[in-house]
Structures are given as C-alpha cells and as structure tokens.
Scaffold this motif. Structure first.
Motif, short mmCIF file in Angstrom:
data_model
loop_
_atom_site.label_atom_id
_atom_site.label_comp_id
_atom_site.label_asym_id
_atom_site.label_seq_id
_atom_site.Cartn_x
_atom_site.Cartn_y
_atom_site.Cartn_z
N LEU A 10 0.42 -0.87 -0.03
CA LEU A 10 -0.36 0.28 0.05
C LEU A 10 0.73 1.09 -0.23
CD1 LEU A 10 -3.15 -0.40 2.40
CD2 LEU A 10 -3.46 -0.14 -0.14
N LEU A 11 2.11 1.25 0.40
CA LEU A 11 2.97 2.18 0.95
C LEU A 11 3.69 2.74 -0.43
CD1 LEU A 11 5.02 2.12 4.08
CD2 LEU A 11 3.80 4.25 2.99
N ILE A 12 4.35 1.41 -1.18
CA ILE A 12 5.11 1.59 -2.08
C ILE A 12 4.55 1.12 -3.68
CG2 ILE A 12 6.96 0.16 -3.14
CD1 ILE A 12 7.98 -0.20 -0.46
N SER A 13 3.49 0.81 -3.36
CA SER A 13 2.91 0.41 -5.42
C SER A 13 2.64 1.60 -5.98
CB SER A 13 2.26 -0.73 -5.33
OG SER A 13 1.14 -0.78 -4.37
N PRO A 14 1.72 2.76 -5.38
CA PRO A 14 0.54 3.28 -5.67
C PRO A 14 1.97 4.11 -6.81
CG PRO A 14 -0.30 3.65 -3.73
CD PRO A 14 1.06 2.15 -3.48
N TRP A 15 3.12 4.69 -6.16
CA TRP A 15 4.23 5.53 -6.42
C TRP A 15 5.14 4.69 -7.14
CZ3 TRP A 15 1.53 8.97 -5.03
CH2 TRP A 15 0.46 9.33 -3.95
N SER A 16 4.80 3.34 -8.02
CA SER A 16 5.72 2.69 -8.21
C SER A 16 6.70 3.30 -9.20
CB SER A 16 5.01 1.26 -9.01
OG SER A 16 4.25 1.80 -10.13
N MET A 39 19.44 15.12 -0.78
CA MET A 39 18.05 15.32 -0.11
C MET A 39 16.84 16.59 -0.72
SD MET A 39 17.77 12.38 1.02
CE MET A 39 16.26 11.70 1.65
N ASN A 40 17.39 16.89 -1.90
CA ASN A 40 16.32 18.12 -2.39
C ASN A 40 16.08 17.57 -3.03
OD1 ASN A 40 17.46 20.04 -1.53
ND2 ASN A 40 19.15 20.48 -3.31
N GLY A 41 14.02 18.19 -3.78
CA GLY A 41 13.26 17.32 -4.34
C GLY A 41 11.58 17.15 -4.04
N SER A 42 10.80 16.37 -4.52
CA SER A 42 9.59 16.15 -3.72
C SER A 42 9.56 14.41 -2.89
CB SER A 42 8.80 16.42 -4.57
OG SER A 42 7.23 16.57 -4.22
N ILE A 43 9.57 14.27 -1.90
CA ILE A 43 9.68 13.02 -1.55
C ILE A 43 8.23 12.73 -0.71
CG2 ILE A 43 11.24 11.00 0.90
CD1 ILE A 43 13.65 13.16 0.02
N ASP A 179 -4.29 3.07 3.05
CA ASP A 179 -5.84 3.75 2.32
C ASP A 179 -5.64 4.64 1.68
OD1 ASP A 179 -7.02 2.39 0.42
OD2 ASP A 179 -8.98 2.05 1.63
N ARG A 180 -6.28 5.36 2.95
CA ARG A 180 -7.56 6.44 3.43
C ARG A 180 -6.20 7.55 2.51
NH1 ARG A 180 -7.66 11.31 6.49
NH2 ARG A 180 -6.40 10.60 7.81
N LEU A 181 -5.15 7.69 2.82
CA LEU A 181 -4.17 8.98 2.90
C LEU A 181 -4.10 8.90 1.36
CD1 LEU A 181 -1.81 9.50 5.77
CD2 LEU A 181 -4.18 11.09 4.96
N ASN A 182 -3.25 7.36 0.86
CA ASN A 182 -3.59 7.40 -1.20
C ASN A 182 -4.77 8.05 -1.31
OD1 ASN A 182 -0.76 5.76 -0.62
ND2 ASN A 182 -1.70 3.76 -0.20
N LYS A 183 -5.75 7.79 -1.61
CA LYS A 183 -6.45 8.17 -2.15
C LYS A 183 -6.62 9.71 -1.13
CE LYS A 183 -9.44 4.36 -0.92
NZ LYS A 183 -10.41 3.58 -0.21
N LEU A 184 -6.51 10.22 -0.86
CA LEU A 184 -6.38 12.08 -0.75
C LEU A 184 -4.91 12.71 -0.94
CD1 LEU A 184 -7.67 12.06 2.78
CD2 LEU A 184 -8.49 12.78 0.84
N HIS A 185 -4.53 11.63 -1.98
CA HIS A 185 -3.12 12.52 -2.79
C HIS A 185 -3.23 12.08 -3.47
CE1 HIS A 185 -1.64 12.84 1.25
NE2 HIS A 185 -0.93 13.40 0.61
N ASP A 186 -2.56 13.03 -5.20
CA ASP A 186 -2.69 13.10 -6.29
C ASP A 186 -1.35 11.73 -7.06
OD1 ASP A 186 -0.31 14.16 -6.99
OD2 ASP A 186 -1.74 15.52 -7.80
N SER A 187 -1.35 11.64 -8.62
CA SER A 187 -0.38 10.15 -8.71
C SER A 187 1.01 11.85 -8.97
CB SER A 187 -0.63 10.11 -10.05
OG SER A 187 -0.31 11.25 -11.02
N ALA A 188 1.21 12.23 -8.27
CA ALA A 188 2.48 13.16 -7.57
C ALA A 188 2.67 13.31 -6.23
CB ALA A 188 2.42 14.17 -8.93
N GLY A 189 1.72 12.37 -6.16
CA GLY A 189 2.00 12.63 -4.66
C GLY A 189 1.92 13.70 -3.68
N GLU A 190 0.69 14.73 -4.42
CA GLU A 190 0.43 16.17 -3.69
C GLU A 190 -1.08 15.82 -3.32
OE1 GLU A 190 2.22 18.42 -3.73
OE2 GLU A 190 4.18 18.08 -4.90
N ARG A 191 -1.30 16.55 -2.43
CA ARG A 191 -2.71 16.99 -1.47
C ARG A 191 -4.07 17.32 -2.43
NH1 ARG A 191 -2.85 20.46 2.45
NH2 ARG A 191 -0.54 21.28 1.86
N THR A 192 -4.56 16.36 -2.27
CA THR A 192 -5.65 16.70 -3.67
C THR A 192 -6.67 17.57 -2.28
OG1 THR A 192 -6.47 14.03 -2.77
CG2 THR A 192 -6.16 14.82 -4.55
#
Length: 198
Positions: A10-16, A39-43, A179-192
């Motif tokens: 759940l943690l890794i596969s949405p961000w493959s 460590m610059n960038g969007s983690i 699972d809840r937080l996966n649904k609250l983030h877009d494919s770029a990992g940004e909050r919706t």
C-alpha cells in the motif's frame, strides 16, 4: 505484524512511477529527487531501515512495555515519515558503523513530552507514543498505544492527549490510514485537499 507485506505494498505500489531509492545508510526514499546527496526534491515517503537484533534487545531491556507488534515493526522499519510527513512513526537513535547514523523522529523525546501532557489531562492508563499525525495546517496529534489492550489511539492535539480516534491493532491502523491517505493524494504525490486555515 500479520499484514506487513500488504502494508508495504500500500505504501509503495501507488508510487511505482516515482524514484524508489535506498540510500547508503539504508533509508528508503520514494519521490522525485534533484540531488540525492542533499535530499532536495519532492519526497513522498521516507522509510528508515530495520533495527538490528542487538538494537531490538536494547529496546526490550530499556522499555519492556513496548508491545510485540511494535517490536516486530521495528524489526522491519525503524521509523517512517510518510505522505510528506503527514504521518511520522517515531524510532530510536542508534549509531551505525556502516552507512552513518539512522535517525527517525525521536521516540524517547516524544514520549517524555506526551507523559507531561497526559498527566496534565489526568489520563488514566498506561500508554506510550509511537507516532504523530498532521491533520490540520496548525494541528498535529500523537499516535499512542494502550499497553493493556494494544489498541491504537490518536489524540485531540499535542496538548490535549484525550483520544479522538481508535484502531483495534497496529496493522489495522496502518492499513486504514495508508489507504485513506493514498486516496487523498494525486499521482504526483500532492495533496488533493487543503488543511483548514491553509
């Protein structure tokens, strides 16, 4: 933990489609990095490496009340900062000869702070903190475990340690919240969504 493989998936596969990198000190980072050394960038997630058997033995000796489920977690990851720090799982600080220090958010400091505020709130029970959750722009909470039941609670705030949510087990907490937080983030990992007051 009975469902670690499912939790990890759940943690890794949405961000493959993002960079998934293990640094020399064993920290796994998932996101977009501009420079690995700074460590610059969007983690999106930062997962700290598992503790060694001798490190787990130190925790068991020093803090015998830490639950078997939590020790099992530390045998898989020594701490986490996931969803850009929305959830932090605190850990213990051990110097490593190989790869440098491993420093997740400090478990012992946060438990000392929690003990103070829980006594101010006259909480009855035997609890310890294992993490924190940012659910509003200016409000964070504790995640803590009841030693007698192993139930997981989230506090109202850092100062008000009375519970606002509860989960039956550590596995249930991870599965439901990831699972809840996966649904609250877009494919770029940004909050919706926006935090209240943001």
């Amino acid at each position: 933990m009975k469902h670690w493989e499912e939790i990890e998936d759940l943690l890794i596969s949405p961000w493959s489609h993002h960079l998934n990198l293990i640094l020399p000190n064993g920290i796994k980072v998932i996101g977009k990095l501009q420079q690995v050394d700074t460590m610059n960038g969007s983690i999106i997630h930062r997962i700290f490496p598992s503790l060694l058997a001798e490190e787990l033995a130190v925790i068991e000796s020093k803090h015998p009340f830490v639950s078997p489920a939590m020790l099992d977690f530390y045998g898989r990851a020594s701490g986490m900062e996931i969803f850009r720090g929305m959830i932090k799982i605190f850990g213990f600080h051990f110097e490593r000869k190989e790869g440098g220090a491993v420093y997740p958010p400090d478990w012992e400091y946060m438990n000392a702070r929690f003990a103070f505020f829980s006594s101010q709130n006259k909480m009855n029970g035997d609890y310890y903190v294992f993490g924190g959750h940012k659910f509003q722009w200016n409000n964070e909470t504790y995640l803590y475990i009841d030693n007698k039941t192993d139930k997981i609670y989230e506090s109202q705030s850092l100062e008000d340690t009375s519970p606002r949510r509860m989960w039956e087990t550590l596995d249930e907490f991870f599965l439901q919240e990831i699972d809840r937080l996966n649904k609250l983030h877009d494919s770029a990992g940004e909050r919706t969504f926006k935090y209240e007051g943001e």
